[in-house]
Enzyme design. Structure first.
Site, PDB file in Angstrom:
ATOM      1  CB  SER A 131      -9.376  -9.725   7.155  1.00 40.91           C
ATOM      2  OG  SER A 131      -8.330  -9.623   6.691  1.00 40.91           O
ATOM      3  CG  ASP A 145      -3.933  -2.671  -1.515  1.00 39.07           C
ATOM      4  OD1 ASP A 145      -4.802  -3.005  -2.344  1.00 39.07           O
ATOM      5  OD2 ASP A 145      -3.876  -3.190  -0.178  1.00 39.07           O
ATOM      6  CG  HIS A 146      -6.566   0.650  -1.654  1.00 40.06           C
ATOM      7  ND1 HIS A 146      -7.750   0.687  -2.106  1.00 40.06           N
ATOM      8  CD2 HIS A 146      -6.597  -0.521  -0.875  1.00 40.06           C
ATOM      9  CE1 HIS A 146      -8.745  -0.246  -1.535  1.00 40.06           C
ATOM     10  NE2 HIS A 146      -7.832  -1.022  -0.923  1.00 40.06           N
ATOM     11  CG  ASP A 188      -3.154  -5.236   5.769  1.00 37.01           C
ATOM     12  OD1 ASP A 188      -2.314  -5.981   6.421  1.00 37.01           O
ATOM     13  OD2 ASP A 188      -3.009  -4.158   5.331  1.00 37.01           O
ATOM     14  N   GLY A 203     -11.060  -6.157   1.394  1.00 34.17           N
ATOM     15  CA  GLY A 203     -11.722  -6.245   2.686  1.00 34.17           C
ATOM     16  C   GLY A 203     -12.232  -7.581   3.122  1.00 34.17           C
ATOM     17  CG  HIS A 217     -10.330  -1.742   3.526  1.00 38.38           C
ATOM     18  ND1 HIS A 217     -10.638  -0.847   2.517  1.00 38.38           N
ATOM     19  CD2 HIS A 217      -9.540  -2.659   2.760  1.00 38.38           C
ATOM     20  CE1 HIS A 217     -10.259  -1.042   1.405  1.00 38.38           C
ATOM     21  NE2 HIS A 217      -9.631  -2.179   1.493  1.00 38.38           N
ATOM     22  CE  LYS A 220     -12.994  -7.759   6.778  1.00 40.73           C
ATOM     23  NZ  LYS A 220     -12.179  -6.621   6.383  1.00 40.73           N
ATOM     24  CB  SER A 264      -1.017  -0.127   1.292  1.00 42.46           C
ATOM     25  OG  SER A 264       0.142   0.395   2.592  1.00 42.46           O
TER      26      SER A 264
HETATM   27  P1  13P Z   1      -8.799  -6.582   5.530  1.00 45.83           P
HETATM   28  O1  13P Z   1      -8.780  -5.369   6.051  1.00 45.83           O
HETATM   29  O2  13P Z   1     -10.057  -7.217   5.449  1.00 45.83           O
HETATM   30  O3  13P Z   1      -7.768  -7.482   5.381  1.00 45.83           O
HETATM   31  O4  13P Z   1      -8.787  -6.034   3.680  1.00 45.83           O
HETATM   32  C1  13P Z   1      -7.425  -5.742   3.178  1.00 45.83           C
HETATM   33  C2  13P Z   1      -7.617  -4.983   1.642  1.00 45.83           C
HETATM   34  O5  13P Z   1      -8.598  -5.095   1.281  1.00 45.83           O
HETATM   35  C3  13P Z   1      -6.449  -4.429   1.151  1.00 45.83           C
HETATM   36  O6  13P Z   1      -6.510  -3.657   0.040  1.00 45.83           O
HETATM   37  O1  G3H Z   2      -6.903  -1.601   2.255  1.00 51.63           O
HETATM   38  C1  G3H Z   2      -5.852  -1.335   2.874  1.00 51.63           C
HETATM   39  C2  G3H Z   2      -4.703  -2.172   3.483  1.00 51.63           C
HETATM   40  O2  G3H Z   2      -5.185  -2.836   4.586  1.00 51.63           O
HETATM   41  C3  G3H Z   2      -3.607  -1.412   3.447  1.00 51.63           C
HETATM   42  O3  G3H Z   2      -3.654  -0.639   4.505  1.00 51.63           O
HETATM   43  O4  G3H Z   2      -2.929   1.641   4.135  1.00 51.63           O
HETATM   44  O5  G3H Z   2      -2.842   0.870   6.454  1.00 51.63           O
HETATM   45  O6  G3H Z   2      -1.068   0.089   4.727  1.00 51.63           O
HETATM   46  P1  G3H Z   2      -2.413   0.624   5.127  1.00 51.63           P
HETATM   47 ZN    ZN Z   3      -8.417  -2.998  -0.100  1.00 55.00          ZN
END
Ligand code: 13P
Ligand code: G3H
Ligand code: ZN
Length: 317
Positions: A221, A88-89, A263, A219, A186, A190, A56
Site C-alpha cells: 500500500s 492470503d497468508h 489492503d 505490504g 504490512h 511502513k 485472509s
Molecule cells: P498492505 O498492508 O500494505 O496493504 O499489504 C497488504 C498485504 O500484503 C496483504 O497480503
Molecule cells: O496481509 C495482511 C492483510 O492486510 C490481511 O489483513 O489479516 O487483518 O485480514 P487481515
Molecule cells: Zn501480505
C-alpha cells in the site's frame, strides 16, 4: 467444490505469467465484504484489467468462506475479466486445503515464520495437494519488515530474502510464485524515515532464479496522504502513516515483481468515505447512504492502482 457459474476462476499462475511477459503487475486486493468486492471488480472490469481477489484468514472468519465464495461467484457473473480467488497468508496446510476444496483458484502458504526446512516441508505439502487440482501456490521467504538505516548487513540479511535460498526454495518445493522481503511491511506505518526498498537484493534474487519466475510484493500500500488526510480531517487519528511511494512500483515490476498486494489503502479509502459521510450528514443512519460513498471511494482508488501497475487493458492478453 466448483462454483455455480459458467465463468470459471483462473489460477494466479496464468495471470502472473502473462504479467511477466507484458511487463506489468497484477494487483491482489483484499476482500472483506460485499461493498469492497463490488468496488474492486467494477474498477477492474471497467479498465479491462485481470484481477486477483484475495481473502485472509481474518476475512474468512469475519465474512465466512461460504458467503465470500457466493459473492465472488456473483462478481464472476457480472464481469468479463479473468479473476483469481486467492487465500492470503494461509498459516498451515489445513487452511490451504479447505480453500482449495472450497473453490479457490490459488492459495498462499505462509511458512515465513518457520525455519527454512519447515517452510519448505509445509509448502511442498500444499503444492502436492494443489497442483493435481489445477490450483496455484504462493509461498513466502524472509520477514516482512522495514529496517532502520543503521542496521548491520548481517541483521538485514537475517530479515530480508536470501537470493541463494530463494533459488533452492523454488527448486525444492515447485511453488508457483514467491513473496519476498525487501523492505515492505504490512499496515499504514511502513517507514520511520525515508521509504527505502532493497532493489539490489531484488535484482540478485531475480538473477538467481529463472527469468520467467514471478515474484510477489506484499505490504505494497502507498498510504496516500490525501486518503489519510480525509480520515484525519473527519475524526480519525492516524498520524505519521507512510507507505511505498508509487514511483517504486515500475522499478519493482522491471525487476520481476508480478503480483502486488494491497489492503491498507482500500481500508483507508473505505473508512475515509464513511467518516466524511457521517460528519457531513449527521442525520443519516441508512447503511446504504454511507456504504455507497465508501464503495465509490474504493473503486476510484482501485482504478488508480490498476493504472499505476500497468494492468489496464490487459484482460484480453
Ligand atoms: P498492505 O498492508 O500494505 O496493504 O499489504 C497488504 C498485504 O500484503 C496483504 O497480503
Ligand atoms: O496481509 C495482511 C492483510 O492486510 C490481511 O489483513 O489479516 O487483518 O485480514 P487481515
Ligand atoms: Zn501480505
Amino acid at each position: 467444490m466448483t462454483l455455480c457459474t459458467t465463468r470459471q476462476l483462473v489460477p494466479t499462475k496464468e495471470l502472473l505469467q502473462n504479467a511477466l511477459k507484458g511487463k506489468y503487475a497484477v494487483g491482489a486486493y483484499n476482500v472483506n465484504n460485499m461493498e469492497i468486492l463490488q468496488a474492486i471488480v467494477e474498477a477492474a472490469d471497467e479498465l479491462k484489467a485481470p484481477l486477483i481477489l484475495q481473502v485472509s484468514a481474518g476475512a474468512r472468519k469475519y465474512a465466512s468462506q461460504a458467503y465470500l465464495i457466493k459473492l465472488v461467484e456473483a462478481a464472476l457473473n457480472s464481469s468479463t475479466i479473468p479473476i483469481a480467488l486467492h487465500l492470503d497468508h494461509g498459516e498451515d496446510v489445513e487452511i490451504c486445503k479447505a480453500c482449495i476444496d472450497g473453490g479457490f483458484s490459488s492459495v498462499m502458504i505462509d511458512g515465513s515464520k518457520h525455519t527454512f526446512e519447515e517452510n519448505i516441508a509445509m509448502t511442498k505439502k500444499v503444492v502436492d495437494y494443489a497442483h493435481p487440482r489445477g490450483i496455484s501456490v504462493e509461498a513466502e521467504l524472509g520477514r516482512l519488515a522495514g529496517v532502520e538505516d543503521n542496521i548491520s548487513v548481517s541483521e538485514k540479511d537475517a530479515i530480508y530474502t536470501n537470493p541463494r535460498e530463494a533459488k533452492e526454495f523454488i527448486e525444492r518445493t515447485g511453488v508457483d510464485s514467491l513473496a519476498i522481503a525487501i523492505g515492505t511491511s504490512h499496515g499504514a506505518y511502513k517507514f520511520k524515515n525515508e521509504p527505502k526498498l532493497d532493489f539490489e537484493r531484488l535484482e540478485a534474487i531475480k538473477a538467481a532464479i529463472s527469468a520467467d519466475y514471478p515474484l510477489v510484493l506484499h505490504g505494497s500500500s502507498s498510504v496516500p496522504e490525501e486518503l489519510v488526510k480525509i480520515c484525519n480531517d473527519y475524526g480519525a487519528q492516524i498520524p505519521g502513516a507512510k507507505g511505498v511511494p508509487e514511483f517504486m512500483f515500475p522499478e519493482a515490476i522491471k525487476r520481476g515483481i508480478a503480483k502486488i498486494n494491497i489492503d491498507t489503502d482500500l481500508r483507508l479509502a473505505f473508512t475515509g468515505g464513511i467518516r466524511k459521510h457521517f460528519v457531513e450528514n449527521p442525520g443519516h443512519f441508512d447503511p446504504r447512504q454511507y456504504l455507497g460513498p465508501a464503495r465509490a471511494a474504493v473503486k476510484e482508488l482501485v482504478k488508480h492502482k490498476i493504472q499505476i501497475l500497468g494492468t489496464d487493458g490487459k484482460a484480453a492478453v
